[in-house]
Design a protein around this motif. Structure first.
Motif, PDB file in Angstrom:
ATOM      1  N   VAL A 188      48.003  32.179  46.277  1.00 18.15           N
ATOM      2  CA  VAL A 188      46.970  33.012  46.604  1.00 18.15           C
ATOM      3  C   VAL A 188      47.706  34.582  46.186  1.00 18.15           C
ATOM      4  O   VAL A 188      48.799  34.676  46.417  1.00 18.15           O
ATOM      5  CB  VAL A 188      46.733  33.129  48.124  1.00 18.15           C
ATOM      6  CG1 VAL A 188      46.083  34.376  48.852  1.00 18.15           C
ATOM      7  CG2 VAL A 188      46.089  31.748  48.575  1.00 18.15           C
ATOM      8  N   VAL A 189      46.664  35.363  45.762  1.00 15.53           N
ATOM      9  CA  VAL A 189      47.084  36.918  45.559  1.00 15.53           C
ATOM     10  C   VAL A 189      46.317  37.753  46.733  1.00 15.53           C
ATOM     11  O   VAL A 189      45.064  37.509  46.472  1.00 15.53           O
ATOM     12  CB  VAL A 189      46.739  37.068  44.154  1.00 15.53           C
ATOM     13  CG1 VAL A 189      47.256  38.779  44.057  1.00 15.53           C
ATOM     14  CG2 VAL A 189      47.796  36.298  43.096  1.00 15.53           C
ATOM     15  N   LYS A 190      46.825  38.235  47.478  1.00 16.99           N
ATOM     16  CA  LYS A 190      46.252  39.046  48.392  1.00 16.99           C
ATOM     17  C   LYS A 190      46.398  40.714  48.206  1.00 16.99           C
ATOM     18  O   LYS A 190      47.572  41.168  47.828  1.00 16.99           O
ATOM     19  CB  LYS A 190      46.936  38.821  49.789  1.00 16.99           C
ATOM     20  CG  LYS A 190      46.055  39.663  51.043  1.00 16.99           C
ATOM     21  CD  LYS A 190      46.917  39.330  52.310  1.00 16.99           C
ATOM     22  CE  LYS A 190      46.000  39.973  53.441  1.00 16.99           C
ATOM     23  NZ  LYS A 190      46.810  39.662  54.747  1.00 16.99           N
ATOM     24  N   PHE A 191      45.274  41.356  47.973  1.00 12.74           N
ATOM     25  CA  PHE A 191      45.178  42.710  47.553  1.00 12.74           C
ATOM     26  C   PHE A 191      45.108  43.570  48.948  1.00 12.74           C
ATOM     27  O   PHE A 191      44.596  43.113  50.002  1.00 12.74           O
ATOM     28  CB  PHE A 191      43.958  42.967  46.661  1.00 12.74           C
ATOM     29  CG  PHE A 191      43.979  42.076  45.346  1.00 12.74           C
ATOM     30  CD1 PHE A 191      44.604  42.889  44.311  1.00 12.74           C
ATOM     31  CD2 PHE A 191      43.414  40.841  45.248  1.00 12.74           C
ATOM     32  CE1 PHE A 191      44.363  42.110  43.022  1.00 12.74           C
ATOM     33  CE2 PHE A 191      43.481  40.030  44.055  1.00 12.74           C
ATOM     34  CZ  PHE A 191      43.766  40.820  42.841  1.00 12.74           C
ATOM     35  N   PHE A 192      45.703  44.834  48.767  1.00 17.09           N
ATOM     36  CA  PHE A 192      45.544  45.682  49.876  1.00 17.09           C
ATOM     37  C   PHE A 192      45.694  47.043  49.241  1.00 17.09           C
ATOM     38  O   PHE A 192      46.229  47.429  48.276  1.00 17.09           O
ATOM     39  CB  PHE A 192      46.745  45.367  50.869  1.00 17.09           C
ATOM     40  CG  PHE A 192      47.951  45.316  50.263  1.00 17.09           C
ATOM     41  CD1 PHE A 192      48.913  46.498  50.194  1.00 17.09           C
ATOM     42  CD2 PHE A 192      48.509  44.163  49.774  1.00 17.09           C
ATOM     43  CE1 PHE A 192      50.114  46.443  49.892  1.00 17.09           C
ATOM     44  CE2 PHE A 192      49.802  43.957  49.351  1.00 17.09           C
ATOM     45  CZ  PHE A 192      50.510  45.186  49.356  1.00 17.09           C
ATOM     46  N   ALA A 193      45.256  48.263  50.061  1.00 18.17           N
ATOM     47  CA  ALA A 193      45.387  49.581  49.758  1.00 18.17           C
ATOM     48  C   ALA A 193      46.800  50.036  50.127  1.00 18.17           C
ATOM     49  O   ALA A 193      46.964  50.106  51.384  1.00 18.17           O
ATOM     50  CB  ALA A 193      44.206  50.261  50.212  1.00 18.17           C
ATOM     51  N   ALA A 194      47.646  50.709  49.398  1.00 18.10           N
ATOM     52  CA  ALA A 194      48.861  51.428  49.473  1.00 18.10           C
ATOM     53  C   ALA A 194      48.975  52.589  48.948  1.00 18.10           C
ATOM     54  O   ALA A 194      49.905  52.712  47.835  1.00 18.10           O
ATOM     55  CB  ALA A 194      50.021  50.250  49.344  1.00 18.10           C
ATOM     56  N   PRO A 195      48.184  53.562  49.400  1.00 20.28           N
ATOM     57  CA  PRO A 195      48.377  54.863  48.711  1.00 20.28           C
ATOM     58  C   PRO A 195      49.762  55.525  48.612  1.00 20.28           C
ATOM     59  O   PRO A 195      50.663  55.250  49.898  1.00 20.28           O
ATOM     60  CB  PRO A 195      47.547  56.026  49.470  1.00 20.28           C
ATOM     61  CG  PRO A 195      46.565  54.669  50.404  1.00 20.28           C
ATOM     62  CD  PRO A 195      47.407  53.433  50.481  1.00 20.28           C
ATOM     63  N   CYS A 214      33.985  49.005  50.100  1.00 19.60           N
ATOM     64  CA  CYS A 214      33.618  48.290  49.092  1.00 19.60           C
ATOM     65  C   CYS A 214      33.967  46.941  48.840  1.00 19.60           C
ATOM     66  O   CYS A 214      33.914  46.077  48.189  1.00 19.60           O
ATOM     67  CB  CYS A 214      34.049  48.827  47.495  1.00 19.60           C
ATOM     68  SG  CYS A 214      33.326  50.492  47.331  1.00 19.60           S
ATOM     69  N   ASN A 215      34.539  46.619  50.104  1.00 16.20           N
ATOM     70  CA  ASN A 215      35.055  45.162  50.417  1.00 16.20           C
ATOM     71  C   ASN A 215      36.110  44.673  49.116  1.00 16.20           C
ATOM     72  O   ASN A 215      35.792  43.392  48.874  1.00 16.20           O
ATOM     73  CB  ASN A 215      33.870  44.207  50.717  1.00 16.20           C
ATOM     74  CG  ASN A 215      34.219  42.857  51.174  1.00 16.20           C
ATOM     75  OD1 ASN A 215      35.248  42.779  52.077  1.00 16.20           O
ATOM     76  ND2 ASN A 215      33.500  41.835  50.787  1.00 16.20           N
ATOM     77  N   LEU A 216      36.778  45.267  48.891  1.00 15.81           N
ATOM     78  CA  LEU A 216      37.606  45.212  47.652  1.00 15.81           C
ATOM     79  C   LEU A 216      38.315  43.974  47.879  1.00 15.81           C
ATOM     80  O   LEU A 216      39.011  43.114  46.904  1.00 15.81           O
ATOM     81  CB  LEU A 216      38.164  46.144  46.916  1.00 15.81           C
ATOM     82  CG  LEU A 216      37.257  47.555  46.404  1.00 15.81           C
ATOM     83  CD1 LEU A 216      38.085  48.613  45.759  1.00 15.81           C
ATOM     84  CD2 LEU A 216      36.350  46.699  45.422  1.00 15.81           C
ATOM     85  N   ILE A 217      39.090  43.587  49.237  1.00 17.29           N
ATOM     86  CA  ILE A 217      40.033  42.690  49.539  1.00 17.29           C
ATOM     87  C   ILE A 217      39.322  41.333  49.160  1.00 17.29           C
ATOM     88  O   ILE A 217      40.082  40.263  48.599  1.00 17.29           O
ATOM     89  CB  ILE A 217      40.536  42.696  50.550  1.00 17.29           C
ATOM     90  CG1 ILE A 217      41.527  41.522  51.104  1.00 17.29           C
ATOM     91  CG2 ILE A 217      39.388  42.455  51.865  1.00 17.29           C
ATOM     92  CD1 ILE A 217      42.021  41.801  52.620  1.00 17.29           C
ATOM     93  N   ASP A 218      37.991  41.180  49.115  1.00 15.08           N
ATOM     94  CA  ASP A 218      37.584  39.750  49.036  1.00 15.08           C
ATOM     95  C   ASP A 218      36.812  39.835  47.450  1.00 15.08           C
ATOM     96  O   ASP A 218      37.049  38.866  46.831  1.00 15.08           O
ATOM     97  CB  ASP A 218      36.383  39.619  49.825  1.00 15.08           C
ATOM     98  CG  ASP A 218      36.923  39.390  51.538  1.00 15.08           C
ATOM     99  OD1 ASP A 218      37.656  38.842  51.596  1.00 15.08           O
ATOM    100  OD2 ASP A 218      35.992  39.557  52.393  1.00 15.08           O
ATOM    101  N   ARG A 219      36.697  40.819  47.149  1.00 15.80           N
ATOM    102  CA  ARG A 219      35.916  40.998  45.621  1.00 15.80           C
ATOM    103  C   ARG A 219      36.955  40.770  44.916  1.00 15.80           C
ATOM    104  O   ARG A 219      36.659  40.082  43.834  1.00 15.80           O
ATOM    105  CB  ARG A 219      34.985  42.251  45.561  1.00 15.80           C
ATOM    106  CG  ARG A 219      33.775  42.341  46.306  1.00 15.80           C
ATOM    107  CD  ARG A 219      32.946  43.286  46.498  1.00 15.80           C
ATOM    108  NE  ARG A 219      32.363  43.468  45.177  1.00 15.80           N
ATOM    109  CZ  ARG A 219      31.608  44.759  44.626  1.00 15.80           C
ATOM    110  NH1 ARG A 219      31.712  45.812  45.286  1.00 15.80           N
ATOM    111  NH2 ARG A 219      31.154  44.679  43.487  1.00 15.80           N
ATOM    112  N   PHE A 220      38.268  41.404  44.964  1.00 16.04           N
ATOM    113  CA  PHE A 220      39.223  41.417  44.016  1.00 16.04           C
ATOM    114  C   PHE A 220      39.796  39.861  44.040  1.00 16.04           C
ATOM    115  O   PHE A 220      40.015  39.186  43.065  1.00 16.04           O
ATOM    116  CB  PHE A 220      40.369  42.379  44.212  1.00 16.04           C
ATOM    117  CG  PHE A 220      40.178  43.960  43.718  1.00 16.04           C
ATOM    118  CD1 PHE A 220      38.745  44.105  43.606  1.00 16.04           C
ATOM    119  CD2 PHE A 220      41.229  44.682  43.826  1.00 16.04           C
ATOM    120  CE1 PHE A 220      38.745  45.420  42.841  1.00 16.04           C
ATOM    121  CE2 PHE A 220      40.930  45.856  43.153  1.00 16.04           C
ATOM    122  CZ  PHE A 220      39.978  46.165  42.773  1.00 16.04           C
ATOM    123  N   SER A 221      39.948  39.255  45.128  1.00 12.43           N
ATOM    124  CA  SER A 221      40.586  38.223  45.494  1.00 12.43           C
ATOM    125  C   SER A 221      39.443  37.225  44.600  1.00 12.43           C
ATOM    126  O   SER A 221      40.168  36.128  44.180  1.00 12.43           O
ATOM    127  CB  SER A 221      40.538  37.633  46.879  1.00 12.43           C
ATOM    128  OG  SER A 221      41.453  38.583  47.355  1.00 12.43           O
TER     129      SER A 221
END
Length: 291
Positions: A188-195, A214-221
């Motif tokens: 699994v690759v889990k995405f997150f925002a980390a400015p 933009c629900n990018l955690i799910d859409r990127f995954s």
């Protein structure tokens, strides 16, 4: 998420193109109110310098009869886009299509995941009807991003979505999307925002909010499996001769590929993979889940 060049049209080009197709009576009402539309555009430009669009005056919810600019009602200005632009067969629709085509089919809000098939009002026309046909308020977007945006707009600067034309370069030129590799089957690759911590608090919060909106955690995954499964198969076969250091270098080629979006899912995923000591050294032909 993805910077695109602002449309070359000036602030009233689309408004004037719409009025040129109107009957004389309707055209007169819009022409008389043109200075107020110009004033709204000037106000928009002023707030674009400081990215404080949330401070622009808003129309009331509902109330299509409210007068917004000159003699023009909220309903008339909203219809100007729906009837005068989208349904036009002349110059207004030509401008619409040119703005849409400039995105080359990819949605800038979600970093190229979705296909841009329509124009989104960055500032919703129901809230900011005076900007309903301002070219810099019309952004190519995919259906998911356009739908998720809805008809509202935050009242706080730290919650504003990233503007693909007019926002700060840091959102596009600095890395603020990260990922971690989770050791499980399947991987699994889990995405997150980390400015970056050197960003102002407002910009950090805006990046995180955009990622969530933009629900990018799910859409990127959702993009990962199609890329990661073949990669693991390669590691088990043709890339099995690589040492962990060589495999890391192989992954980093893609992680450093400037042709990929810096904060897009693919480049972010490969960076996480090459930074994972476990993934780079795992024997996928053996019991790779064992300690």
């Amino acid at each position: 998420m993805k910077k695109i060049t602002a449309p070359a049209f000036n602030e009233l080009d689309l408004f004037d193109a719409c009025t040129s197709e109107m009957d004389e009576v309707t055209k007169e009402a819009f022409t008389v109110s043109r200075p107020q539309i110009q004033a709204a555009a000037t106000d928009f430009a002023t707030h674009s310098v400081t990215q404080t669009w949330c401070q622009l005056p808003r129309a009331r919810h509902g109330h299509r009869e409210d007068i917004i600019a000159g003699t023009l009602s909220k309903g008339a200005l909203m219809d100007l886009y729906d009837e005068g632009v989208v349904k036009s067969k002349g110059r207004p629709r030509d401008i619409y299509d040119q703005i849409l085509v400039a995105a080359q089919g990819r949605c800038p809000y979600c970093a190229d995941i979705g296909t841009a098939r329509t124009l989104d009002h960055y500032l919703p026309k129901a809230k900011f009807p005076g900007l309903s046909v301002h070219p810099h308020n019309l952004v190519p977007a995919c259906r998911d991003c356009n739908t998720d945006a809805g008809a509202g707009f935050p009242i706080s600067q730290n919650l504003q979505p990233i503007h693909p034309y007019l926002d700060k370069n840091c959102f596009f030129l600095e890395r603020w999307v990260r990922a971690e590799v989770i050791r499980c089957d399947p991987v699994v690759v889990k995405f997150f925002a980390a400015p970056p911590i050197h960003w102002p608090d407002i910009d950090q919060q805006r990046a995180k909010q955009h990622f969530a909106d933009c629900n990018l955690i799910d859409r990127f995954s959702s993009q990962v499996a199609g890329e990661l499964s073949p990669l693991i198969l390669q590691r088990k076969s043709s890339l099995a001769v690589f040492t962990s250091v060589q495999f890391e270098a192989h992954l980093r080629i893609i992680a450093d590929d400037a042709n990929l979006l810096l904060n897009g899912w693919k480049r972010t995923m490969y960076l996480a993979l090459c930074e994972s000591d476990w993934f780079c050294s795992a024997d996928f032909n053996g019991d790779w889940l064992a300690d």
